[in-house]
Design a protein around this motif. Sequence first.
Motif, PDB file in Angstrom:
ATOM      1  N   ALA A 222      37.675  30.290  36.895  1.00 20.85           N
ATOM      2  CA  ALA A 222      37.011  31.254  37.524  1.00 20.85           C
ATOM      3  C   ALA A 222      37.837  32.113  38.548  1.00 20.85           C
ATOM      4  CB  ALA A 222      35.777  31.041  38.069  1.00 20.85           C
ATOM      5  N   HIS A 223      38.452  31.471  39.351  1.00 17.44           N
ATOM      6  CA  HIS A 223      39.372  31.929  40.418  1.00 17.44           C
ATOM      7  C   HIS A 223      40.704  32.749  39.878  1.00 17.44           C
ATOM      8  CE1 HIS A 223      41.506  32.534  44.131  1.00 17.44           C
ATOM      9  NE2 HIS A 223      42.713  31.959  43.556  1.00 17.44           N
ATOM     10  N   LEU A 224      41.088  32.243  38.643  1.00 17.86           N
ATOM     11  CA  LEU A 224      42.106  33.132  38.056  1.00 17.86           C
ATOM     12  C   LEU A 224      41.525  34.172  37.312  1.00 17.86           C
ATOM     13  CD1 LEU A 224      44.209  30.315  36.173  1.00 17.86           C
ATOM     14  CD2 LEU A 224      44.922  31.606  37.973  1.00 17.86           C
ATOM     15  N   GLU A 225      40.455  34.237  36.833  1.00 17.84           N
ATOM     16  CA  GLU A 225      39.992  35.330  36.217  1.00 17.84           C
ATOM     17  C   GLU A 225      39.490  36.505  37.162  1.00 17.84           C
ATOM     18  OE1 GLU A 225      38.550  38.031  33.410  1.00 17.84           O
ATOM     19  OE2 GLU A 225      39.604  36.096  33.049  1.00 17.84           O
ATOM     20  N   MET A 226      38.896  36.141  38.307  1.00 17.91           N
ATOM     21  CA  MET A 226      38.670  36.894  39.682  1.00 17.91           C
ATOM     22  C   MET A 226      40.012  37.609  39.994  1.00 17.91           C
ATOM     23  SD  MET A 226      35.514  35.447  41.743  1.00 17.91           S
ATOM     24  CE  MET A 226      36.403  34.357  42.913  1.00 17.91           C
ATOM     25  N   GLU A 227      41.159  36.800  40.443  1.00 17.83           N
ATOM     26  CA  GLU A 227      42.186  37.144  40.564  1.00 17.83           C
ATOM     27  C   GLU A 227      42.920  38.478  39.498  1.00 17.83           C
ATOM     28  OE1 GLU A 227      44.549  36.946  43.218  1.00 17.83           O
ATOM     29  OE2 GLU A 227      43.059  35.681  44.071  1.00 17.83           O
ATOM     30  N   LYS A 228      42.508  38.239  38.438  1.00 18.00           N
ATOM     31  CA  LYS A 228      42.899  39.009  37.150  1.00 18.00           C
ATOM     32  C   LYS A 228      42.321  40.459  37.475  1.00 18.00           C
ATOM     33  CE  LYS A 228      43.170  39.938  32.326  1.00 18.00           C
ATOM     34  NZ  LYS A 228      42.224  40.821  31.977  1.00 18.00           N
ATOM     35  N   ARG A 229      40.888  40.303  37.761  1.00 17.64           N
ATOM     36  CA  ARG A 229      39.823  41.401  37.818  1.00 17.64           C
ATOM     37  C   ARG A 229      40.377  42.263  39.055  1.00 17.64           C
ATOM     38  NH1 ARG A 229      34.656  40.956  34.473  1.00 17.64           N
ATOM     39  NH2 ARG A 229      35.191  39.539  32.847  1.00 17.64           N
ATOM     40  N   LEU A 230      40.792  41.422  39.931  1.00 14.43           N
ATOM     41  CA  LEU A 230      41.129  42.165  41.410  1.00 14.43           C
ATOM     42  C   LEU A 230      42.350  43.058  41.467  1.00 14.43           C
ATOM     43  CD1 LEU A 230      40.199  39.693  44.144  1.00 14.43           C
ATOM     44  CD2 LEU A 230      39.306  41.867  43.883  1.00 14.43           C
ATOM     45  N   HIS A 231      43.240  42.438  40.605  1.00 16.37           N
ATOM     46  CA  HIS A 231      44.518  42.932  40.212  1.00 16.37           C
ATOM     47  C   HIS A 231      44.066  44.385  39.372  1.00 16.37           C
ATOM     48  CE1 HIS A 231      48.215  44.070  37.787  1.00 16.37           C
ATOM     49  NE2 HIS A 231      48.771  43.639  39.006  1.00 16.37           N
ATOM     50  N   ASP A 232      43.391  44.101  38.495  1.00 10.31           N
ATOM     51  CA  ASP A 232      43.083  45.507  37.524  1.00 10.31           C
ATOM     52  C   ASP A 232      42.413  46.523  38.502  1.00 10.31           C
ATOM     53  OD1 ASP A 232      43.780  44.089  35.184  1.00 10.31           O
ATOM     54  OD2 ASP A 232      42.012  43.695  34.576  1.00 10.31           O
ATOM     55  N   ILE A 233      41.660  46.112  39.293  1.00 16.00           N
ATOM     56  CA  ILE A 233      40.757  47.038  40.328  1.00 16.00           C
ATOM     57  C   ILE A 233      42.026  47.635  41.365  1.00 16.00           C
ATOM     58  CG2 ILE A 233      39.381  47.187  42.353  1.00 16.00           C
ATOM     59  CD1 ILE A 233      37.590  45.131  40.953  1.00 16.00           C
ATOM     60  N   GLU A 234      42.723  46.865  41.684  1.00 15.42           N
ATOM     61  CA  GLU A 234      43.900  47.453  42.566  1.00 15.42           C
ATOM     62  C   GLU A 234      44.689  48.562  41.839  1.00 15.42           C
ATOM     63  OE1 GLU A 234      45.815  44.111  44.192  1.00 15.42           O
ATOM     64  OE2 GLU A 234      44.509  43.590  45.581  1.00 15.42           O
TER      65      GLU A 234
END
Length: 135
Positions: free
Chosen positions: A20-32
């Motif tokens: 879940a942490h890795l998925e959240m990191e990926k989504r935060l990167h996409d948002i940035e």
Amino acid sequence: NNNSNNNNNNNNVASVNAMAHLEMEKRLHDIETSVGVMTRILGSPIPPTYTRHTSRVLCLYLCLLPLALTGAGVSPIALVVTVALTSYVLIGIDEMGLEMEHPFPIFPMAALATTMQKNIVDQVDMTNTMPKFDE
């Protein structure tokens, strides 16, 4: 045997949390990345001379259109309808172009971001309050 089940459950929880942490990191990167693209769009507007030029050419065309239609032998009623309809369509397209030059005030970005933030907080709260299942 019971300790082995507890260790397996803890390992499963830890791996889910890591995933879940890795998925959240990926989504935060996409948002940035999206924010960076929007910043570039906002920082590179269409030059005002281009907008003025297209508006002036449009006005010239619409002013000369009745003369051209009269020379072609179009009846006065058809002339008025044709010029009015053409003017409505072309001026509408020009206005849409002006609105698209600055897209961010059109979209309710602040309200959208606030709603998204609330949904994320609610989701995290729900995940934290979910009962743990022991096998």
